[in-house]
Scaffold this active site. Structure first.
Site, mmCIF file in Angstrom:
data_model
loop_
_atom_site.group_PDB
_atom_site.id
_atom_site.type_symbol
_atom_site.label_atom_id
_atom_site.label_comp_id
_atom_site.label_asym_id
_atom_site.label_seq_id
_atom_site.Cartn_x
_atom_site.Cartn_y
_atom_site.Cartn_z
ATOM 1 N N GLU A 40 -46.481 126.785 48.966
ATOM 2 C CA GLU A 40 -47.467 127.353 49.897
ATOM 3 C C GLU A 40 -48.657 127.924 49.122
ATOM 4 O O GLU A 40 -48.491 128.653 48.152
ATOM 5 C CB GLU A 40 -46.801 128.465 50.721
ATOM 6 C CG GLU A 40 -47.717 129.083 51.761
ATOM 7 C CD GLU A 40 -47.041 130.211 52.523
ATOM 8 O OE1 GLU A 40 -47.490 130.516 53.647
ATOM 9 O OE2 GLU A 40 -46.064 130.790 52.010
ATOM 10 N N LYS A 63 -49.517 126.172 59.909
ATOM 11 C CA LYS A 63 -48.339 127.041 59.985
ATOM 12 C C LYS A 63 -48.157 127.622 61.386
ATOM 13 O O LYS A 63 -49.024 128.319 61.901
ATOM 14 C CB LYS A 63 -48.493 128.159 58.956
ATOM 15 C CG LYS A 63 -47.296 129.067 58.770
ATOM 16 C CD LYS A 63 -47.569 130.006 57.600
ATOM 17 C CE LYS A 63 -46.421 130.938 57.292
ATOM 18 N NZ LYS A 63 -46.712 131.783 56.105
ATOM 19 N N CYS A 77 -43.266 127.971 55.116
ATOM 20 C CA CYS A 77 -42.737 129.294 54.788
ATOM 21 C C CYS A 77 -41.989 129.975 55.931
ATOM 22 O O CYS A 77 -40.844 129.650 56.221
ATOM 23 C CB CYS A 77 -43.853 130.172 54.249
ATOM 24 S SG CYS A 77 -43.219 131.639 53.369
#
Length: 369
Positions: free
Chosen positions: A123, A198, A235
């Site tokens: 990330e 994300k 993540c």
């Protein structure tokens, strides 16, 4: 039996290997990793020397599948890269970024020499993860275009040169100036083929990402590349079971989880969530976490973040590789047979018993308290 302490020089994998005899190790591996043998791959001598010369770990393993009468083996080598930053965070942005580019190019070159076909970086790989500073404009130069930003242009050349697919998680700035936490997908010809933003953003302590960028609006895309159908669960999204599920429903064979996480935010279950997702959804999961120490200077106060690496891959049958180092740059190479995805779906029949219709009705009536 006396065990060595777990400190920054060791991870659990290396300690166990050093302290158990062969028979004990086989039994431990069977329970902890899902198979008695790690199926290590032999590395080229040039790879070993490159790792020593440039101070990064290289580990390589394989996952097989049962030989079928109709389908040929569908093997593809994956590469996971965990890296630390190179320069102090108070150095000009362009210098910080270029130093990371130089490091990553060396690792990608080694991966390509080992016939890796798909690479995923961690990330926000091209910058320090500055979110703990609660500053924004100071770091604005790290934000870039997904299609023609410096990171995409840099990796496009390498993708084309080595004929590899690259997943590049970046801090995106769109045409309206809005920031996003984004994973760019580049094909083996160097072309931008899409992105995923994300979906789930933390707002916990110093991980207050909603003040920096917006929650993703790209849904759950699956990218059909030359080498396999891939998706990216960035993540914090690994904490959401439905996030993993949607990538499966959209046909993913491999789901990457590029991360930047520290010990107090879930190291105790780092090895569980992605592994469970691989089992539940019959695909390969690839967990990548950044490594090293990052120090920031904020109003006469130093803020320090320490990342624990430990990147690993899980197969659809629940078996997994050992993790990379807790404190060293690393390249994890994993040879997969994608036929294992359907084989495990057929064996466990989770897709036949999932009862999505029942959950659809319940979810439609559910209200967050």
């Amino acid at each position: 039996m006396t065990f060595a302490p777990l400190n920054n020089m060791y991870n659990l994998d290396s300690v166990i290997k050093k302290r158990l005899n062969l028979e004990q190790l086989k039994q431990f591996n069977k329970i902890y990793y899902g198979r008695e043998d790690h199926c290590e791959l032999k590395l080229l001598e040039t790879t070993i020397k490159a790792g020593e010369r440039n101070n990064f770990e290289v580990a390589a393993y394989s996952f097989g599948a049962v030989k079928e009468e109709v389908r040929k083996p569908n093997t593809v080598r994956l590469g996971l890269i965990q890296n630390s930053i190179v320069l102090p965070t108070n150095i000009p942005v362009c210098e910080q970024r270029q130093a990371i580019y130089d490091k990553i190019e060396q690792v990608i070159t080694v991966a390509a020499s080992e016939n890796v076909r798909i690479i995923c970086l961690q990330e926000a790989w091209s910058m320090p993860f500055f979110l703990c500073t609660k500053e924004k404009e100071k770091w604005a130069e790290f934000a870039e275009s997904a299609t023609h930003g410096p990171s995409t242009l840099f990796l496009s050349k390498l993708a084309r040169k080595h004929e590899i697919v690259i997943v590049s998680p970046i801090l995106e700035k769109d045409e309206y100036g809005v920031w996003w936490n984004t994973a760019v997908v580049i094909d083996e010809k160097g072309n931008y083929i899409g992105k995923h933003r994300k979906n789930h953003l933390p707002s916990v302590g110093s991980f207050s990402e909603t003040t920096y960028y917006a929650p993703g609006n790209t849904g759950h895309p699956v990218f059909e590349t030359t080498y396999g159908k891939i998706a990216v669960n960035i993540c914090y999204g690994r904490h959401q079971a439905l996030n993993w599920l949607m990538f499966a429903l959209n046909g993913a064979q491999i789901v990457f989880n590029p991360s930047a996480t520290i010990a107090e935010f879930g190291e105790t279950f780092w090895g569980i969530e992605a592994r469970n997702a691989a089992i539940a959804n019959s695909y390969f999961t690839c967990s990548i976490n950044r490594v090293g120490i990052e120090e920031f200077y904020v109003q006469n106060e130093n803020k320090i973040r320490t990342y624990y690496g430990s990147s690993y891959v899980t197969a659809p049958d629940g078996s997994r590789t050992p993790g990379l180092s807790k404190n060293k740059d690393g390249l994890l190479i994993v040879e997969t047979d994608l036929n294992l995805c359907r084989q495990m779906r057929d064996k466990w029949n989770f897709n036949m018993t999932v009862r999505l219709d029942m959950y659809e009705k319940s979810l439609a009536q559910f209200k967050i308290q």
